[in-house]
Design a protein around this motif. Structure first.
Motif, PDB file in Angstrom:
ATOM      1  N   TRP A   1       0.962  -1.170   0.069  1.00 13.97           N
ATOM      2  CA  TRP A   1      -0.205  -0.064  -0.017  1.00 13.97           C
ATOM      3  C   TRP A   1       0.792   1.274   0.061  1.00 13.97           C
ATOM      4  CZ3 TRP A   1      -4.551   0.823  -1.919  1.00 13.97           C
ATOM      5  CH2 TRP A   1      -5.395  -0.445  -1.696  1.00 13.97           C
TER       6      TRP A   1
ATOM      7  N   HIS B   1       1.895   1.826  -3.412  1.00 11.06           N
ATOM      8  CA  HIS B   1       0.586   2.450  -4.075  1.00 11.06           C
ATOM      9  C   HIS B   1       0.344   4.004  -3.853  1.00 11.06           C
ATOM     10  CE1 HIS B   1      -3.720   2.122  -5.794  1.00 11.06           C
ATOM     11  NE2 HIS B   1      -3.881   2.969  -4.685  1.00 11.06           N
ATOM     12  N   ILE B   2       0.572   4.304  -2.572  1.00 10.35           N
ATOM     13  CA  ILE B   2       0.216   5.876  -2.122  1.00 10.35           C
ATOM     14  C   ILE B   2       1.572   6.517  -2.937  1.00 10.35           C
ATOM     15  CG2 ILE B   2       0.350   7.274  -0.404  1.00 10.35           C
ATOM     16  CD1 ILE B   2      -1.228   5.083   1.137  1.00 10.35           C
TER      17      ILE B   2
ATOM     18  N   PHE C   1      -0.199   9.310  -5.487  1.00  8.16           N
ATOM     19  CA  PHE C   1      -0.145  10.755  -5.070  1.00  8.16           C
ATOM     20  C   PHE C   1       1.101  11.777  -5.214  1.00  8.16           C
ATOM     21  CE2 PHE C   1      -3.168   8.432  -2.807  1.00  8.16           C
ATOM     22  CZ  PHE C   1      -4.388   9.190  -2.696  1.00  8.16           C
TER      23      PHE C   1
ATOM     24  N   ASN D   1       2.627  17.386  -1.482  1.00 10.39           N
ATOM     25  CA  ASN D   1       2.296  17.403  -0.081  1.00 10.39           C
ATOM     26  C   ASN D   1       1.231  16.355   0.160  1.00 10.39           C
ATOM     27  OD1 ASN D   1       2.865  18.967   2.203  1.00 10.39           O
ATOM     28  ND2 ASN D   1       1.515  20.531   1.639  1.00 10.39           N
ATOM     29  N   GLU D   2       0.346  16.072  -0.748  1.00  7.61           N
ATOM     30  CA  GLU D   2      -0.864  14.924  -0.252  1.00  7.61           C
ATOM     31  C   GLU D   2       0.085  13.704  -0.400  1.00  7.61           C
ATOM     32  OE1 GLU D   2      -3.444  14.260  -3.781  1.00  7.61           O
ATOM     33  OE2 GLU D   2      -4.901  13.678  -2.324  1.00  7.61           O
TER      34      GLU D   2
ATOM     35  N   MET E   1       1.007  13.450   3.268  1.00  4.98           N
ATOM     36  CA  MET E   1      -0.232  13.242   4.239  1.00  4.98           C
ATOM     37  C   MET E   1      -0.751  12.030   4.128  1.00  4.98           C
ATOM     38  SD  MET E   1      -1.586  17.073   4.366  1.00  4.98           S
ATOM     39  CE  MET E   1      -1.552  17.753   2.589  1.00  4.98           C
ATOM     40  N   MET E   2      -0.799  11.299   2.918  1.00  3.06           N
ATOM     41  CA  MET E   2      -1.491  10.157   2.859  1.00  3.06           C
ATOM     42  C   MET E   2      -0.594   8.997   3.368  1.00  3.06           C
ATOM     43  SD  MET E   2      -4.390  10.110   1.179  1.00  3.06           S
ATOM     44  CE  MET E   2      -5.499  11.164   0.491  1.00  3.06           C
TER      45      MET E   2
ATOM     46  N   THR F   1      -0.940   9.096   7.193  1.00  5.06           N
ATOM     47  CA  THR F   1      -2.236   8.498   7.621  1.00  5.06           C
ATOM     48  C   THR F   1      -2.089   7.072   7.564  1.00  5.06           C
ATOM     49  OG1 THR F   1      -3.191  10.200   6.849  1.00  5.06           O
ATOM     50  CG2 THR F   1      -4.571   8.666   7.316  1.00  5.06           C
ATOM     51  N   TYR F   2      -1.688   6.473   6.534  1.00  9.11           N
ATOM     52  CA  TYR F   2      -1.398   5.298   6.430  1.00  9.11           C
ATOM     53  C   TYR F   2      -0.619   4.571   7.436  1.00  9.11           C
ATOM     54  CZ  TYR F   2      -0.458   0.462   4.364  1.00  9.11           C
ATOM     55  OH  TYR F   2      -0.520  -0.991   4.153  1.00  9.11           O
TER      56      TYR F   2
ATOM     57  N   ARG G   1       0.187   5.682  10.316  1.00  9.21           N
ATOM     58  CA  ARG G   1      -0.401   6.160  11.732  1.00  9.21           C
ATOM     59  C   ARG G   1      -1.601   5.047  11.951  1.00  9.21           C
ATOM     60  NH1 ARG G   1      -4.456  10.515  12.776  1.00  9.21           N
ATOM     61  NH2 ARG G   1      -4.005  11.073  10.453  1.00  9.21           N
ATOM     62  N   GLN G   2      -2.214   4.662  10.748  1.00  8.03           N
ATOM     63  CA  GLN G   2      -3.177   3.663  11.063  1.00  8.03           C
ATOM     64  C   GLN G   2      -2.603   2.267  11.174  1.00  8.03           C
ATOM     65  OE1 GLN G   2      -5.755   3.434   7.589  1.00  8.03           O
ATOM     66  NE2 GLN G   2      -6.950   5.163   8.306  1.00  8.03           N
ATOM     67  N   ASN G   3      -1.254   2.174  10.821  1.00 10.06           N
ATOM     68  CA  ASN G   3      -0.803   0.703  11.158  1.00 10.06           C
ATOM     69  C   ASN G   3       0.475   0.750  12.061  1.00 10.06           C
ATOM     70  OD1 ASN G   3      -1.614  -1.300   8.856  1.00 10.06           O
ATOM     71  ND2 ASN G   3      -1.387   0.711   7.985  1.00 10.06           N
TER      72      ASN G   3
ATOM     73  N   VAL H   1      -6.553  13.834   7.741  1.00  9.74           N
ATOM     74  CA  VAL H   1      -5.861  13.238   6.907  1.00  9.74           C
ATOM     75  C   VAL H   1      -5.006  14.567   6.226  1.00  9.74           C
ATOM     76  CG1 VAL H   1      -5.437  12.173   4.560  1.00  9.74           C
ATOM     77  CG2 VAL H   1      -7.290  11.452   6.313  1.00  9.74           C
TER      78      VAL H   1
ATOM     79  N   PHE I   1      -8.841   7.492   2.634  1.00  8.53           N
ATOM     80  CA  PHE I   1      -8.910   7.624   3.831  1.00  8.53           C
ATOM     81  C   PHE I   1     -10.073   8.898   4.288  1.00  8.53           C
ATOM     82  CE2 PHE I   1      -4.253   6.671   3.243  1.00  8.53           C
ATOM     83  CZ  PHE I   1      -4.411   5.614   3.721  1.00  8.53           C
TER      84      PHE I   1
END
Lengths: 913, 331
Positions: free
Chosen positions: A71, A74-75, A79, A82-83, A86-87, A90-91, A93-95, B48, B76
């Protein structure tokens, strides 16, 4: 202090401390080679859990990275800018993945290894103890081994062996690892070979041991259950050692017994802890924040206690002693010890806790251990303080035998240990039940310690400033710019001169030996009477000085009955003779009296209140540099070595103070605190030089142009600063510094006493040459004697020197066995000279206060230094009062006497007059 | 919202207060430190992008303004909301699937219908409903594509517009407003090549309602407008086979095809380049297909639950939630 130095002190130095202490402890008991092997084993065993855990972290990290890669790729592909950031964030952080920590986690082992390498390298590559030690084929452990040689070219074999072991160990470790890891590990082996190729053989031996340990460890990994195998080995080794040592020297037998008992009971202990953890420590384990708070506050508390409070408590009582003659603000030592303590108690423990963050049982155990450490350290430092006499400027105790187990005794040791165990368990239970208040307690303790330490630091700073001011004031005019000494004692050729020497710690029992050794002194000291049967009222300066200065009105019993602030009585005593003499038209000069004012420095400012021709000087240390220049001596090394030594030892002294009685002596280690440094400058001769040079320049300070009668109170600390001096004249030389605590040395004390009499003798000759001997009255006296073997019933501390020469006296020195006290000094000074010598402060004629029928000596060691303003009494422990009369050498004349009788008889005698 | 938004000067509400929170970082700072029991928002990407959850907000509630869009947000999109208000039950499984894959706690889901479509419907009714169509015998085709590299105009441009022009129908082209920012050159070229005539116009109205109303059929690539159009007006659509790249969206986490794509063939016909030569016939076929009409009606029933009640249900939910939050605080 540069950033590099601070980082070194925080990260590397604590490891070096542990290595050095372990090395010196084993070296002291067994020898250098076992010490090298032992240190390697200790370091390897201590770091083993760390490496195991960091291996696990590393593995977990790489698995995590692998699982996230699909993933995250993929990100990254999808992207931009900046995006994308940030993506990804977030990814991650979730993990539960922190990319900032990831590189560190990925090389935890390496990050651990580097400081340990630097610490061991720094310590062993400079270790003087290795020099000249041979071992099998190695001629000198302090040099590269050069075992093989081809022609003139020597080959170091040990580094090659080390690398082979390293490679072997790596082969076992990396059996199934990817090529990248293999290249990395073999690369490191090669780097180590290059780095250590030309290192001292001792250092390489240490590394070979490390690599062997690592090889064994890696082989263990191959077992199905390595921990079990390790445990069985541990049990076998310790039990074997115990059986082999059975019947050998008691100490080792006991140690091996405890080691064996520990190994056998280890599973039970772990089981108990687990049960305890499950039952009581759930709160701490779940509330990570409380545990962390307790841990951090406790470790910061430890840092403040050992780095700030204990060192500042030592320095604050006498900042100038640590000021290297004014060249160093003593707070420098405190700053250093704070940083070292930060590394030892905060940085490393925190790092270790971080490594075990995911092991709640170990984490909570660390939190509790640090809490326990703090409360037990506070207990030891404040409830069971070190009581081993005065601490000198090299942090050596005057009565250091008090730290030995034999002196302490089994009951006190056990009492101490039981108290520690109880308070530790109480702390653990309280923290398990009420973690929040416990964290608050630790925080408050930290704030309290910080406040206390800062208060001390400010006082030290003020003391240092005040000292600098006193020095500045005295400096003016004594030494001219062309390095010549300007006289300050203007004696009269025609009038009368009275000179009193106060030699601090000048011992009466040495005088006869000195006169016998240096026969010529008997003639030089012509007209003198020596009083060997002289007693002082206490054996330490603070209580012993007032009678010397002020006579019988200022004995401990009378001071305590007078009920005035101690500062007042002290100032009264000091100013007594200057005021009497100046009131009778004498010009008065005073020098160097300690404890003038509130500090141990000669703060003569209070004398400004008195009228008359009175001047005062602080001479101690003023002539040291001049003396060194004139004798082509260089003290830079010595000053530096004192700085280096104290920079290390302040923290070690604190550690000694927080240890249980059982271990204090081992760490104190005769005053070198298990230091491996063999530098000859382990003795501070600076203070000896400071006092010596004042006496040395006495003739230069004296001129015979006085127009009035003269009174000089010349105080000097030479006998107070024992050191070996050069025979036959007992001259000062830097080279005589030795690695011993000389405070209680008989020989060194003798040397400084002899030097004092020889130097005064030279000055006497100078007076004689100028025809001012007959019109000069000279008294050589001391506040108390010296605490070394004296043959006296009590101790040598109560036999001060007393020599007296009156106007016109002649003939070789003679001995008078009359019973004297050093309160007789003011009496001898004025008798026959001043008609009505009245103490202006009390209105009493000092001659009428003489009372030799009621001499009450007290032997309490008293160092009250802080509240002389408010204290009215010298502290005397019950049982410490003695009545002495007629002969101080007669044991039966020393009668223990109760306090009430002392005061009753003193009062009676005062009223009877 | 801008500083001159009419809502700011609206004083007719008793309980509603409007406030301008600023632009850019100032607005984010304000939002990130917001104090409220509940924050209701249509904006995806909470926690996000720059907009972070405020410690002082107890619950964040997301409400969609698009019928189909819960997994169509950029990745997200609604992960950090506490509750989601959905127009229908079709998207629950997709939401749960994503939560499970990301190991996120389950969000509270409430089906409230679509406030947005309810609004459009009301507007449509006030327009006079189906009768509102402009008196024009000619069929009106609305072209309303999305924007970006794979959008209809970027991909086929003048070739497509020429084919369309040849149908002889009324053509209204309404490019996505963002196209004028991202592809100004293309827009200029196309506008030059296809100037406004009786039967060809460019539409850049703020509100798209009127233009949707006047048209008979919509041609679009994928865009929320397809759903708005067909579900509100019941009119069929032709959607371009733009190869939609799902990679940036939550959709791409789903195992199967998302519902919003699955349902498209029910709403109209997919446009291929091969259709350009007989576009008129294609449009006519779709426009007059009874099958599409029925299917659109079926989708409308499934996708728009509780028609006309969305606002009430939303408010009821919020009142309930606040009562819960307050009760929890008391504990």
């Amino acid at each position: 202090m540069s950033m590099g130095n601070i980082l070194h002190a925080v990260i590397i130095y604590p490891l070096q401390m542990i290595i050095e202490v372990a090395f010196q402890f084993i070296n002291d008991h067994i020898g250098v080679i076992p010490a090298l092997i032992g240190v390697s084993l200790i370091v390897s065993f201590l770091t083993l859990p760390l490496y195991l855990e960091s291996d696990r972290i590393q593995k977990e990290e790489s698995e995590k990275q692998k699982s996230l890669s699909a993933w995250s790729n993929h990100i990254k592909k999808t992207f931009r800018g900046n995006e994308r950031f940030m993506m990804l964030q977030t990814y991650y952080r979730q993990n539960g993945y922190n990319p900032a920590l990831s590189p560190f986690k990925g090389m935890t082992s390496l990050l651990l290894e580097i400081p340990f390498f630097i610490a061991a390298y720094g310590f062993l590559s400079k270790l003087e103890l290795l020099n000249g030690v041979s071992f099998f084929l190695i001629k000198d452990l302090g040099q590269p081994d050069r075992i093989l040689s081809i022609g003139k070219f020597g080959i170091n074999v040990l580094p090659i062996i080390m690398t082979l072991v390293n490679v072997l160990s790596s082969i076992v470790y990396l059996k199934d690892a990817p090529l990248k890891s293999k290249i990395q590990v073999y690369g490191f082996a090669l780097i180590f070979l290059v780095l250590l190729y030309n290192s001292p053989a001792g250092l390489v031996v240490y590394w070979i041991c490390n690599n062997l340990f690592s090889l064994v460890k890696n082989l263990f990994y191959k077992f199905k259950n390595p921990v079990k195998v390790l445990f069985i080995m541990g049990v076998t080794v310790t039990t074997g050692a115990f059986i082999m040592l059975n019947g050998k020297s008691g100490k080792w037998f006991i140690i091996s017994f405890f080691l064996m008992a520990f190994m056998w009971s280890l599973p039970l202990l772990l089981k108990l802890y687990n049960r305890f953890f499950d039952r009581f420590l759930g709160v701490l384990s779940e509330n990570k924040a409380y545990g962390l708070r307790i841990f951090l506050f406790a470790s910061i508390g430890m840092m403040l206690l050992t780095g700030l409070v204990i060192p500042s408590n030592i320095i604050v009582s006498s900042p100038y002693e640590f000021a290297l003659n004014g060249s160093l603000n003593p707070n420098w030592y405190i700053w250093n010890s704070v940083i070292q303590a930060f590394g030892l108690f905060v940085f490393w423990p925190f790092m270790i806790r971080l490594i075990f963050d995911k092991k709640p049982k170990i984490r909570v155990c660390m939190d509790l251990l640090f809490l326990g450490l703090l409360v037990c350290s506070l207990l030891n430092a404040f409830v069971f303080p070190v009581k081993a006499g005065l601490l000198n400027q090299l942090l050596q105790y005057a009565e250091d035998w008090e730290l030995e187990l034999g002196t302490i005794g089994i009951y006190r040791i056990l009492g101490n240990l039981i108290s520690i165990a109880i308070i530790f368990l109480v702390a653990v239970f309280i923290s398990a039940k009420w973690p929040k208040p416990t964290a608050l307690f630790c925080g408050l303790a930290g704030i309290g310690l910080l406040g206390l330490g800062l208060f001390n630091a400010v006082r030290i700073n003020n003391g240092f400033k005040q000292y600098s001011e006193i020095v500045k004031r005295s400096d003016s005019g004594i030494i001219s710019s062309s390095n010549s000494v300007n006289p300050i004692f203007h004696l009269s050729k025609t009038g009368k001169n009275v000179i009193v020497f106060g030699l601090d710690r000048g011992a009466g029992f040495f005088v006869e030996d000195i006169l016998d050794e240096r026969e010529e002194l008997k003639d030089i000291y012509s007209g003198f009477v020596f009083y060997p049967n002289t007693v002082s009222y206490n054996d330490y300066t603070l209580a012993a000085q007032p009678p010397l200065y002020g006579g019988y009105e200022y004995t401990p019993a009378r001071i305590n009955l007078a009920d005035k602030p101690l500062l007042t009585t002290r100032e009264e005593a000091i100013s007594l003779l200057p005021r009497i003499f100046s009131g009778n038209g004498y010009s008065v000069v005073m020098t160097d009296m300690p404890w003038v004012g509130e500090t141990s420095t000669s703060d003569f400012f209070f004398m400004d209140h008195y009228e008359g021709d009175i001047s005062s000087y602080h001479l101690d240390g003023r002539f040291s540099d001049l003396y060194l220049v004139e004798h082509s001596l260089d003290s830079t090394n010595e000053k530096e070595s004192i700085k280096t030594r104290n920079k290390r030892n302040f923290l070690f002294n604190s550690l000694t103070s927080i240890l249980p009685y059982l271990f204090r002596g081992s760490l104190y280690h005769g005053g070198d605190y298990l230091s491996t440094s063999t530098s000859v400058y382990n003795t501070d001769t600076t203070r000896t030089l400071n006092a010596y040079s004042s006496l040395y320049y006495l003739p230069a300070l004296t001129e015979f142009d006085g127009e009035t009668d003269a009174f000089v109170y010349f105080y000097n600390l030479l006998p107070h600063e024992p050191n070996y001096l050069d025979k036959p004249d007992y001259t000062y030389s830097i080279d005589n510094a030795v690695d011993d605590n000389l405070a209680a040395s008989y020989d060194a004390t003798y040397d400084v006493n002899a030097a004092s009499l020889i130097l005064i003798g030279k000055w006497i000759n100078y007076l004689k040459e100028n025809g001012v001997y007959d019109n000069t009255r000279i008294i050589i006296s001391a506040d108390h004697g010296a605490y070394v073997y004296s043959g006296l019933p009590k101790n040598g501390g109560i036999n001060p020197m007393l020599l007296f020469k009156d106007f016109g006296a002649d003939g070789p020195i003679r001995t008078d066995y009359s019973f004297m006290t050093n309160a007789d000094v003011p009496i001898l000074s004025v008798t026959g000279l001043i008609d009505n010598p009245v103490n202006e402060a009390t209105g009493k004629n000092i001659l009428e206060e003489v009372d030799k029928d009621n001499v009450f000596v007290e032997l309490t060691y008293w160092t009250e230094t802080t509240d002389v303003d408010s204290s009215h009494k010298i502290q005397v422990n019950s049982g410490d009062w003695y009545y002495i009369h007629d002969d101080i050498y007669e044991p039966s004349y020393w009668q223990n006497i109760d306090e009430k009788t002392v005061y009753d008889r003193t009062r009676e005698s005062m009223e009877g007059r | 919202m801008s500083e001159d938004d009419p809502a700011l000067s609206e004083s007719g509400y008793k309980y509603v207060k409007c406030r301008f929170i600023g632009n850019g970082n100032a607005a984010f700072a304000e939002l990130n430190h917001l104090r409220a029991d509940i924050c209701l928002s249509t904006t995806p990407g909470l926690d996000v992008y720059q907009w972070k959850r405020s410690k002082h907000v107890k619950k964040y509630v997301h409400i969609t303004h698009d019928v189909c869009a819960i997994t169509a947000y950029r990745m997200f999109g609604v992960d950090y909301y506490d509750s989601i208000l959905l127009p229908n039950a079709m998207m629950i499984d997709e939401l749960r699937e994503i939560e499970q894959k990301r190991k996120l706690p389950q969000k509270e889901i409430e089906i409230v219908g679509s406030v947005y479509v309810d609004g459009l419907m009301r507007q449509y009714d006030s327009y006079g409903g189906k009768e509102a169509k402009k008196d024009n015998t000619r069929t009106t085709v609305l072209v309303a594509p999305s924007w970006g590299a794979s959008c209809l105009l970027n991909k086929y441009g003048s070739k497509f517009l020429n084919a369309l022009k040849e149908t002889g129908y009324n053509i209204i082209v309404r490019p996505h407003p963002q196209s004028f920012t991202s592809d100004p050159e293309l827009m200029k070229n196309l506008q030059d090549e296809f100037p406004v005539t009786d039967s060809f116009s460019w539409n850049r109205d703020n509100d798209n309602f009127a233009v949707m109303c006047r048209s008979d059929i919509l041609i679009s690539d994928f865009s929320g407008i397809i759903f708005d159009y067909s579900l509100t007006f019941g009119k069929p659509v032709i959607y371009a086979a733009a190869e939609l790249d799902l990679a940036p969206y939550d959709d791409c986490w789903l195992e199967g095809e998302p519902w919003r794509l699955r349902v498209l063939p029910e709403l109209g016909k997919q446009l291929d380049e091969s259709d350009f030569s007989h576009l008129k016939e294609t449009i006519d076929a779709v426009l007059h297909s009874q099958e599409y009409k029925e299917k659109i009606e079926a989708v409308r029933e499934a996708a728009l639950q509780h028609p006309g009640e969305a606002a009430t249900r939303t408010v009821d939910y919020l009142i309930d939630l606040q009562a819960k939050v307050t009760a929890q605080e008391r504990i």
